[in-house]
Motif scaffolding. Structure first.
Motif, PDB file in Angstrom:
ATOM      1  N   VAL A 281       0.823  -1.318   0.127  1.00 59.48           N
ATOM      2  CA  VAL A 281       0.048   0.040   0.107  1.00 59.48           C
ATOM      3  C   VAL A 281       0.967   1.137   0.012  1.00 59.48           C
ATOM      4  O   VAL A 281       1.821   1.308   0.757  1.00 59.48           O
ATOM      5  CB  VAL A 281      -0.984   0.058   1.441  1.00 59.48           C
ATOM      6  N   TYR A 282       0.773   2.121  -0.956  1.00 53.64           N
ATOM      7  CA  TYR A 282       1.196   3.469  -0.986  1.00 53.64           C
ATOM      8  C   TYR A 282       0.222   4.447  -0.393  1.00 53.64           C
ATOM      9  O   TYR A 282      -0.777   4.664  -1.011  1.00 53.64           O
ATOM     10  CB  TYR A 282       1.785   3.728  -2.248  1.00 53.64           C
ATOM     11  N   LEU A 283       0.506   5.187   0.622  1.00 49.82           N
ATOM     12  CA  LEU A 283      -0.377   6.323   1.118  1.00 49.82           C
ATOM     13  C   LEU A 283       0.409   7.509   1.282  1.00 49.82           C
ATOM     14  O   LEU A 283       1.239   7.640   1.917  1.00 49.82           O
ATOM     15  CB  LEU A 283      -0.915   5.637   2.453  1.00 49.82           C
ATOM     16  N   GLU A 305      -1.909  -1.077  16.663  1.00 51.69           N
ATOM     17  CA  GLU A 305      -2.886  -1.997  17.669  1.00 51.69           C
ATOM     18  C   GLU A 305      -3.436  -3.424  16.796  1.00 51.69           C
ATOM     19  O   GLU A 305      -3.678  -4.384  17.388  1.00 51.69           O
ATOM     20  CB  GLU A 305      -4.142  -1.164  17.840  1.00 51.69           C
ATOM     21  N   ARG A 306      -3.665  -3.192  15.513  1.00 51.18           N
ATOM     22  CA  ARG A 306      -4.090  -4.371  14.733  1.00 51.18           C
ATOM     23  C   ARG A 306      -3.136  -5.425  14.664  1.00 51.18           C
ATOM     24  O   ARG A 306      -3.415  -6.487  14.512  1.00 51.18           O
ATOM     25  CB  ARG A 306      -4.766  -3.758  13.381  1.00 51.18           C
ATOM     26  N   ASN A 307      -1.771  -4.940  14.550  1.00 47.07           N
ATOM     27  CA  ASN A 307      -0.810  -5.759  14.334  1.00 47.07           C
ATOM     28  C   ASN A 307      -0.963  -6.862  12.904  1.00 47.07           C
ATOM     29  O   ASN A 307      -0.299  -7.766  13.181  1.00 47.07           O
ATOM     30  CB  ASN A 307      -0.401  -6.585  15.536  1.00 47.07           C
ATOM     31  N   ILE A 308      -1.441  -6.297  12.057  1.00 48.41           N
ATOM     32  CA  ILE A 308      -1.577  -7.062  10.724  1.00 48.41           C
ATOM     33  C   ILE A 308      -0.434  -6.230   9.775  1.00 48.41           C
ATOM     34  O   ILE A 308       0.265  -7.137   9.042  1.00 48.41           O
ATOM     35  CB  ILE A 308      -3.001  -6.731  10.072  1.00 48.41           C
ATOM     36  N   PHE A 309      -0.181  -5.232   9.790  1.00 43.77           N
ATOM     37  CA  PHE A 309       0.715  -4.584   8.754  1.00 43.77           C
ATOM     38  C   PHE A 309       1.948  -3.982   9.398  1.00 43.77           C
ATOM     39  O   PHE A 309       1.725  -3.717  10.711  1.00 43.77           O
ATOM     40  CB  PHE A 309      -0.062  -3.281   7.783  1.00 43.77           C
ATOM     41  N   MET A 324       3.485  13.444   4.458  1.00 47.81           N
ATOM     42  CA  MET A 324       4.351  12.269   4.473  1.00 47.81           C
ATOM     43  C   MET A 324       3.567  11.248   3.544  1.00 47.81           C
ATOM     44  O   MET A 324       2.502  11.334   3.123  1.00 47.81           O
ATOM     45  CB  MET A 324       3.958  11.638   6.087  1.00 47.81           C
ATOM     46  N   LEU A 325       4.561  10.131   2.910  1.00 47.70           N
ATOM     47  CA  LEU A 325       4.421   9.213   2.157  1.00 47.70           C
ATOM     48  C   LEU A 325       4.624   8.162   3.097  1.00 47.70           C
ATOM     49  O   LEU A 325       5.681   7.916   3.510  1.00 47.70           O
ATOM     50  CB  LEU A 325       4.958   9.214   0.964  1.00 47.70           C
ATOM     51  N   LEU A 326       3.881   7.124   3.065  1.00 52.74           N
ATOM     52  CA  LEU A 326       3.888   5.800   3.772  1.00 52.74           C
ATOM     53  C   LEU A 326       3.681   4.633   2.917  1.00 52.74           C
ATOM     54  O   LEU A 326       3.082   4.935   1.940  1.00 52.74           O
ATOM     55  CB  LEU A 326       2.959   5.794   4.949  1.00 52.74           C
ATOM     56  N   SER A 327       4.214   3.536   3.397  1.00 51.45           N
ATOM     57  CA  SER A 327       3.877   2.351   2.624  1.00 51.45           C
ATOM     58  C   SER A 327       3.651   1.346   3.776  1.00 51.45           C
ATOM     59  O   SER A 327       3.942   1.330   5.143  1.00 51.45           O
ATOM     60  CB  SER A 327       5.123   1.813   2.112  1.00 51.45           C
ATOM     61  N   LEU A 328       2.577   0.315   3.484  1.00 54.54           N
ATOM     62  CA  LEU A 328       2.413  -0.817   4.324  1.00 54.54           C
ATOM     63  C   LEU A 328       2.405  -2.109   3.536  1.00 54.54           C
ATOM     64  O   LEU A 328       2.085  -2.266   2.340  1.00 54.54           O
ATOM     65  CB  LEU A 328       0.744  -0.573   4.947  1.00 54.54           C
ATOM     66  N   VAL A 329       2.724  -2.968   4.374  1.00 57.51           N
ATOM     67  CA  VAL A 329       2.842  -4.356   3.721  1.00 57.51           C
ATOM     68  C   VAL A 329       2.651  -5.358   5.057  1.00 57.51           C
ATOM     69  O   VAL A 329       2.698  -5.026   6.187  1.00 57.51           O
ATOM     70  CB  VAL A 329       4.523  -4.868   3.213  1.00 57.51           C
ATOM     71  N   PHE A 330       2.272  -6.473   4.753  1.00 59.97           N
ATOM     72  CA  PHE A 330       1.963  -7.588   5.803  1.00 59.97           C
ATOM     73  C   PHE A 330       3.291  -7.839   6.813  1.00 59.97           C
ATOM     74  O   PHE A 330       4.172  -7.944   6.420  1.00 59.97           O
ATOM     75  CB  PHE A 330       1.252  -8.806   5.031  1.00 59.97           C
ATOM     76  N   ASN A 331       2.528  -7.993   8.006  1.00 56.90           N
ATOM     77  CA  ASN A 331       3.833  -8.344   8.884  1.00 56.90           C
ATOM     78  C   ASN A 331       4.506  -9.701   8.526  1.00 56.90           C
ATOM     79  O   ASN A 331       3.893 -10.641   7.889  1.00 56.90           O
ATOM     80  CB  ASN A 331       3.079  -8.570  10.127  1.00 56.90           C
ATOM     81  N   GLY A 332       5.839  -9.664   8.408  1.00 57.48           N
ATOM     82  CA  GLY A 332       6.578 -10.917   7.787  1.00 57.48           C
ATOM     83  C   GLY A 332       7.227 -10.562   6.564  1.00 57.48           C
ATOM     84  O   GLY A 332       7.850 -11.452   5.860  1.00 57.48           O
ATOM     85  N   LYS A 333       6.787  -9.473   5.945  1.00 60.10           N
ATOM     86  CA  LYS A 333       6.903  -9.275   4.265  1.00 60.10           C
ATOM     87  C   LYS A 333       7.918  -7.891   4.822  1.00 60.10           C
ATOM     88  O   LYS A 333       7.832  -7.342   5.419  1.00 60.10           O
ATOM     89  CB  LYS A 333       5.874  -8.880   3.627  1.00 60.10           C
ATOM     90  N   SER A 334       9.110  -8.130   3.646  1.00 62.96           N
ATOM     91  CA  SER A 334      10.029  -6.988   3.600  1.00 62.96           C
ATOM     92  C   SER A 334       9.481  -5.646   3.038  1.00 62.96           C
ATOM     93  O   SER A 334       8.364  -5.815   2.299  1.00 62.96           O
ATOM     94  CB  SER A 334      11.240  -7.446   3.110  1.00 62.96           C
TER      95      SER A 334
END
Length: 334
Positions: A281-283, A305-309, A324-334
């Motif tokens: 995800v690019y946010l 809190e959700r601990n998914i990303f 700000m520009l943010l990225s999200l990936v699933f936990n465990g992914k680089s």
């Protein structure tokens, strides 16, 4: 490829918008919208049950492009700058304001009242917000690869992020916005003119041009990659999960969609349900949205809190209001 953004942009932002509450709506006043910024995420959820009931009235709908493409571009003023085409929003707003009957009368009323944001009714999709261009410049600078990717432009408004991906060889691009009027009057026309054979070549001198489009020779290869949806995020997520096979996106793009903490749960649900396992995800966002209550800190709190990303900061721009520009990936992914 490098775009020069010489066109006029509404550089106001959601935190500067008057959050109007028309008398004929069924909105219950959200004190968090009218008062000082919330101190924590728990406080921001106080009115979430009421707001969830409100937004659930906006079902997810797919919008199909009619065979007579020129009808969608009739009376549209198209501006051109360095290969990126878009309809003039002021002309669209004027047309809607002068129309006696329209499918989304609340959008028309928000335009007539000069309100850029009415929570749960009209979510600002007629404007091009400045963080969108921060994200496009980042894609150019980092040479982000869209080739062969399935892409979702979430809360798309004008659809410029999705169009950028489309022009950079994405396999599939889906556009979603809360309001059907935005999709029909802004997003689809913008996509059409960028898939127009007559407009595919860059403007050589880089200067913005303006013309009235009456005919279009659409390049069907590009257009066949696109689908368009309106509605509330939870309903949209469910609609795409019900596809056969369920839809998953390699890349989700979203800009200035975390201004209202009430919607964070639904936004998180879209990411969790529709992002592919190795997706990103690019946010893009302001650090804080004064008067509305949201911002990066509260959103980061929910993500943790959700601990998914896993959330990363890609870039911080500190000219005026911090962006700000943010990225999200699933936990465990680089």
């Amino acid at each position: 490829m490098s775009f020069q953004f010489n066109f006029n942009i509404d550089e106001s932002s959601p935190e500067e918008c008057e959050v109007a509450q028309p008398k004929d709506t069924m909105l219950i006043e959200d004190k968090d919208v009218q008062s000082e910024p919330q101190s924590d995420l728990t406080e921001s959820r106080q009115n979430s049950a009421t707001s969830d009931k409100l937004v659930s009235a906006q079902p997810a709908t797919e919008h199909h492009i009619p065979k007579n493409v020129s009808s969608l571009l009739e009376n549209k003023i198209v501006e051109n700058s360095s290969g990126l085409q878009f309809v003039n929003v002021s002309v669209v707003e004027m047309t809607l304001s002068n129309t006696d009957v329209h499918s989304e009368d609340k959008v028309k009323k928000s335009i007539m009242s000069n309100s850029d944001l009415i929570s749960g009714v009209y979510e600002g999709g007629m404007k091009i917000w400045e963080c969108t261009f921060d994200l496009i410049r980042y894609f150019e600078d980092k040479d982000v690869n869209f080739e062969g990717k399935s892409v979702l432009d979430l809360g798309c408004g004008a659809g410029l992020l999705g169009i950028f991906a489309l022009k950079h060889e994405a396999k599939v691009v889906h556009f979603q916005d809360y309001n059907s009027t935005v999709i029909e009057e802004i997003t689809i026309p913008n996509t059409l003119v960028n898939c127009d054979d007559d407009n595919l070549e860059n403007n050589i001198d880089g200067e913005p041009t303006r013309k009235k489009t009456r005919k279009s020779h659409v390049e069907t290869r590009l257009l066949s990659k696109c689908r368009f949806f309106s509605g509330e995020w939870s309903h949209f997520s469910q609609l795409m999960q019900n596809q056969v096979p369920p839809m998953k996106y390699d890349i989700i793009l979203t800009s200035e969609t975390i201004y209202n903490p009430t919607y964070y749960s639904a936004l998180h649900g879209v990411f969790q349900n529709l992002l592919s396992n190795d997706g990103i995800v690019y946010l893009a966002s302001k650090s804080h949205y004064f008067g509305v209550g949201g911002g990066v800190h509260l959103f980061d709190t929910l993500i943790n809190e959700r601990n998914i990303f896993k959330i990363h900061t890609l870039k911080v721009t500190d000219h005026g209001l911090e962006r700000m520009l943010l990225s999200l990936v699933f936990n465990g992914k680089s």
